[in-house]
Design a protein around this motif. Sequence first.
Motif, PDB file in Angstrom:
ATOM      1  N   ALA A  50       0.858  -1.188   0.000  1.00 16.06           N
ATOM      2  CA  ALA A  50       0.000   0.000   0.000  1.00 16.06           C
ATOM      3  C   ALA A  50       0.894   1.238   0.000  1.00 16.06           C
ATOM      4  O   ALA A  50       2.027   1.192   0.463  1.00 16.06           O
ATOM      5  CB  ALA A  50      -0.905   0.000   1.223  1.00 16.06           C
ATOM      6  N   VAL A  51       0.378   2.309  -0.536  1.00 11.53           N
ATOM      7  CA  VAL A  51       1.083   3.582  -0.564  1.00 11.53           C
ATOM      8  C   VAL A  51       0.298   4.552   0.303  1.00 11.53           C
ATOM      9  O   VAL A  51      -0.905   4.742   0.105  1.00 11.53           O
ATOM     10  CB  VAL A  51       1.205   4.127  -2.006  1.00 11.53           C
ATOM     11  CG1 VAL A  51       1.864   5.487  -2.019  1.00 11.53           C
ATOM     12  CG2 VAL A  51       1.959   3.143  -2.880  1.00 11.53           C
ATOM     13  N   ALA A  52       0.992   5.156   1.264  1.00 14.55           N
ATOM     14  CA  ALA A  52       0.341   6.124   2.152  1.00 14.55           C
ATOM     15  C   ALA A  52      -0.233   7.274   1.336  1.00 14.55           C
ATOM     16  O   ALA A  52       0.343   7.683   0.320  1.00 14.55           O
ATOM     17  CB  ALA A  52       1.342   6.652   3.175  1.00 14.55           C
ATOM     18  N   GLU A  53      -1.346   7.780   1.779  1.00  9.60           N
ATOM     19  CA  GLU A  53      -2.002   8.912   1.092  1.00  9.60           C
ATOM     20  C   GLU A  53      -1.021  10.067   0.880  1.00  9.60           C
ATOM     21  O   GLU A  53      -1.008  10.692  -0.176  1.00  9.60           O
ATOM     22  CB  GLU A  53      -3.208   9.386   1.914  1.00  9.60           C
ATOM     23  CG  GLU A  53      -4.017  10.466   1.256  1.00  9.60           C
ATOM     24  CD  GLU A  53      -4.900   9.954   0.132  1.00  9.60           C
ATOM     25  OE1 GLU A  53      -5.094  10.706  -0.838  1.00  9.60           O
ATOM     26  OE2 GLU A  53      -5.365   8.805   0.209  1.00  9.60           O
TER      27      GLU A  53
ATOM     28  N   ARG B 233       3.860  10.763  -5.513  1.00 11.44           N
ATOM     29  CA  ARG B 233       5.065  10.114  -6.051  1.00 11.44           C
ATOM     30  C   ARG B 233       4.738   9.026  -7.071  1.00 11.44           C
ATOM     31  O   ARG B 233       5.632   8.553  -7.775  1.00 11.44           O
ATOM     32  CB  ARG B 233       5.878   9.487  -4.918  1.00 11.44           C
ATOM     33  CG  ARG B 233       6.453  10.499  -3.949  1.00 11.44           C
ATOM     34  CD  ARG B 233       7.186   9.837  -2.801  1.00 11.44           C
ATOM     35  NE  ARG B 233       8.303   9.044  -3.293  1.00 11.44           N
ATOM     36  CZ  ARG B 233       8.891   8.069  -2.584  1.00 11.44           C
ATOM     37  NH1 ARG B 233       8.471   7.791  -1.363  1.00 11.44           N
ATOM     38  NH2 ARG B 233       9.898   7.392  -3.093  1.00 11.44           N
ATOM     39  N   LEU B 234       3.486   8.607  -7.137  1.00 13.51           N
ATOM     40  CA  LEU B 234       3.112   7.518  -8.039  1.00 13.51           C
ATOM     41  C   LEU B 234       3.095   7.990  -9.492  1.00 13.51           C
ATOM     42  O   LEU B 234       2.563   9.051  -9.809  1.00 13.51           O
ATOM     43  CB  LEU B 234       1.723   6.977  -7.675  1.00 13.51           C
ATOM     44  CG  LEU B 234       1.604   6.269  -6.336  1.00 13.51           C
ATOM     45  CD1 LEU B 234       0.145   5.973  -6.023  1.00 13.51           C
ATOM     46  CD2 LEU B 234       2.431   4.990  -6.336  1.00 13.51           C
TER      47      LEU B 234
END
Length: 181
Positions: free
Chosen positions: A46-49, A54-55
């Motif tokens: 998961a990627v923190a909000e 950065r995505l």
Amino acid sequence: GATEAYSNAAMKVIAMGVAQVYGAPFETWLRTAILQPLKMSDTGFAVAESQHARLATGYDRNGVPAPYHTLNAGPSWGLYSDTRDMARYVARHLDEADPVIAQAHAILRGDAADGRGMIWNASLDRGERILWHGGGSFGMSSQVVLYPATGQGFVLLANDTCPGTESALKALAMTVHAATR
């Protein structure tokens, strides 16, 4: 047992086995056994909000922005990482003196010129052993290429899933490697 075929779903099966053996969720095992020892702090499912900016935006074969994968993709194709962490991962895989890495690179089918291991594909590039693994989903393609004998490794990433992207990434790594010899 006469033929082999790669499947991303097999990674989920392996993850379930790891969880069963270690008595902990796969994500916990991954973090404690691999990510923390390698200091891969920007890798996970998961990627923190706060990190969404950065995505990269991925595109499908028609040039349409693709959605990010769902959390249930897990070990099959759901790992997010950054280039620094991938460089750490590649550096680890270039250490074949480590028996774990040597086993991970072992050819199970075929030979050095055209072989398959647990995850890695093997072949020869101008007589030098090369290992690689690529993939693509949700608008992203990747290729990891290793030259263990010379200690050179590549992580190549593209934000499309067009036909030929994975092989083009591998060819790019081979071209750069040849230019450094």
